[in-house]
Design an enzyme around this catalytic site. Structure first.
Site, PDB file in Angstrom:
ATOM      1  N   GLY A   1     -16.366   0.758  -2.822  1.00 42.28           N
ATOM      2  CA  GLY A   1     -15.639   1.857  -3.449  1.00 42.28           C
ATOM      3  C   GLY A   1     -16.387   3.174  -3.465  1.00 42.28           C
TER       4      GLY A   1
ATOM      5  N   TYR B   1       0.846  -1.186   0.000  1.00 40.89           N
ATOM      6  CA  TYR B   1       0.000   0.000   0.000  1.00 40.89           C
ATOM      7  C   TYR B   1       0.888   1.245   0.000  1.00 40.89           C
ATOM      8  CZ  TYR B   1      -4.198  -2.745   1.183  1.00 40.89           C
ATOM      9  OH  TYR B   1      -5.244  -3.641   1.170  1.00 40.89           O
TER      10      TYR B   1
ATOM     11  N   PRO C   1     -16.985  -2.728   2.195  1.00 41.22           N
ATOM     12  CA  PRO C   1     -18.413  -2.785   2.546  1.00 41.22           C
ATOM     13  C   PRO C   1     -19.239  -1.684   1.894  1.00 41.22           C
ATOM     14  CG  PRO C   1     -17.117  -1.972   4.399  1.00 41.22           C
ATOM     15  CD  PRO C   1     -16.141  -2.455   3.388  1.00 41.22           C
ATOM     16  N   LEU C   2     -18.567  -0.631   1.405  1.00 43.06           N
ATOM     17  CA  LEU C   2     -19.278   0.449   0.702  1.00 43.06           C
ATOM     18  C   LEU C   2     -18.988   0.420  -0.793  1.00 43.06           C
ATOM     19  CD1 LEU C   2     -18.848   3.352   3.274  1.00 43.06           C
ATOM     20  CD2 LEU C   2     -20.708   1.693   3.064  1.00 43.06           C
TER      21      LEU C   2
ATOM     22  N   GLY D   1     -23.829   7.024  -2.041  1.00 41.38           N
ATOM     23  CA  GLY D   1     -24.674   7.966  -2.761  1.00 41.38           C
ATOM     24  C   GLY D   1     -23.910   8.977  -3.584  1.00 41.38           C
ATOM     25  N   LYS D   2     -22.574   8.837  -3.633  1.00 45.97           N
ATOM     26  CA  LYS D   2     -21.794   9.843  -4.368  1.00 45.97           C
ATOM     27  C   LYS D   2     -21.914   9.704  -5.885  1.00 45.97           C
ATOM     28  CE  LYS D   2     -17.645   8.916  -2.840  1.00 45.97           C
ATOM     29  NZ  LYS D   2     -16.162   8.980  -2.723  1.00 45.97           N
TER      30      LYS D   2
ATOM     31  N   LEU E   1     -21.953   2.852  -2.464  1.00 45.77           N
ATOM     32  CA  LEU E   1     -23.081   2.753  -1.538  1.00 45.77           C
ATOM     33  C   LEU E   1     -23.200   3.962  -0.614  1.00 45.77           C
ATOM     34  CD1 LEU E   1     -22.671  -1.046  -0.841  1.00 45.77           C
ATOM     35  CD2 LEU E   1     -24.654   0.032  -1.939  1.00 45.77           C
TER      36      LEU E   1
END
Length: 307
Positions: free
Chosen positions: A204, A55, A201-202, A209-210, A207
């Site tokens: 990327g 990373y 869990p979102l 709303g962007k 989820l």
């Protein structure tokens, strides 16, 4: 062996880069901002940080190591991973000698003599899994790692690993928009007593709303940096589901992000989840998700938004 997590661990994949992509090493979240995120997580009681040697080309581990040295961070537990190259054109893989060499570098950057959890970051088609598992088991026996596990591994490889040793944890992508592990991987983890702590869990940011139907992607978002893993989501059925999720969140007086994260935490067989905020304030919906209660009917209905 099941490895106990605190429900949420802090994902540090964008510290000093964008995941393991060499093209973005030195970019991503700057060290000052990474420190603010780690401070906020620590204040909120998150005691498990998740990183990888590649990373940011090692920057993520270095940021964590310097933060840890400057803070009274007793009780901090660490996950790091091995597979990807740490420079453009560098070596990669899960050969035993490379695993040991990479762990030595990780320990130095993190400023510790042991990591709690060491993950094989991806399957290595050029190294027999038996050799990889043998190397990981040896590191655990020597006390250099507390336990080992697998990331981005499918059910067949997990079965083979279980026949060779004792993985403590599986870390794969799982969300309302990525549910492939429900068929075999999660049931196998439950059967074998292996923790399942997903990343993404979102999905990327999808989820949160962007991303909206027919609108340009926000500047600096993943869809403008590394869109490839998410291009499959640019579809009307996904946007339909997002609109239903937004309505559900509004009815519950919460955010889409908090509700989507709570859905993952409420999923059968899931023992925790990794969050990867880009700013300290983006931890707010994650912390809110820990307080949201979803029963089986709620979870099934919300999951149906994206059937």
């Amino acid at each position: 062996m099941t490895l106990a997590l605190d429900g949420v661990s802090l994902g540090c994949g964008n510290f000093g880069g964008v995941g393991s992509a060499p093209a973005f090493f030195g970019q991503g979240i700057a060290e000052e901002d990474a420190r603010a995120i780690m401070d906020r997580a620590w204040e909120a009681g998150i005691r498990w940080f998740d990183t990888a040697d590649a990373y940011g080309g090692g920057r993520s581990e270095s940021f964590i190591g310097r933060w840890r040295a400057d803070r009274d961070a007793g009780g901090l537990r660490l996950t790091t991973k091995v597979f990807h190259p740490m420079a453009e054109g560098g070596d990669r893989g899960l050969a035993p000698d490379r695993i040991r060499r990479q762990l030595e570098g990780s320990l130095e950057r993190l400023g510790v003599d042991r990591v709690d959890l060491y993950l094989a970051h991806e399957p290595d088609p050029d190294t027999p899994l038996a050799a990889t598992v043998g190397a990981l088991e040896a590191l655990a026996a020597e006390g250099l790692i507390g336990a080992w596990g697998l990331s981005n591994f499918g059910a067949d490889d997990l079965r083979e690993a279980l026949a060779l040793g004792r993985p403590a944890l599986v870390q794969n992508a799982y969300s309302l928009l990525d549910r492939g592990d429900e068929e075999a991987v999660i049931p196998l983890c439950v059967e074998a007593g292996v923790g399942y702590v997903p990343f993404g869990p979102l999905s990327g940011g999808w989820l949160t709303g962007k991303y909206r139907r027919g609108e340009p992607y926000p500047v600096g978002s993943r869809m403008t940096q590394r869109p490839e893993p998410y291009e499959r989501l640019v579809a009307d059925p996904v946007f339909d589901g997002l609109e239903r999720l937004a309505a559900e969140a509004e009815e519950r007086d919460t955010t889409m992000a908090a509700l989507a994260f709570a859905w993952v935490l409420a999923s059968p067989g899931v023992t925790g989840a990794v969050c990867g905020p880009n700013r300290a304030d983006q931890l707010d919906p994650v912390l809110e998700a820990r307080e949201l209660e979803l029963d089986v009917a709620d979870r099934d209905r919300i999951g149906g938004f994206f059937a």
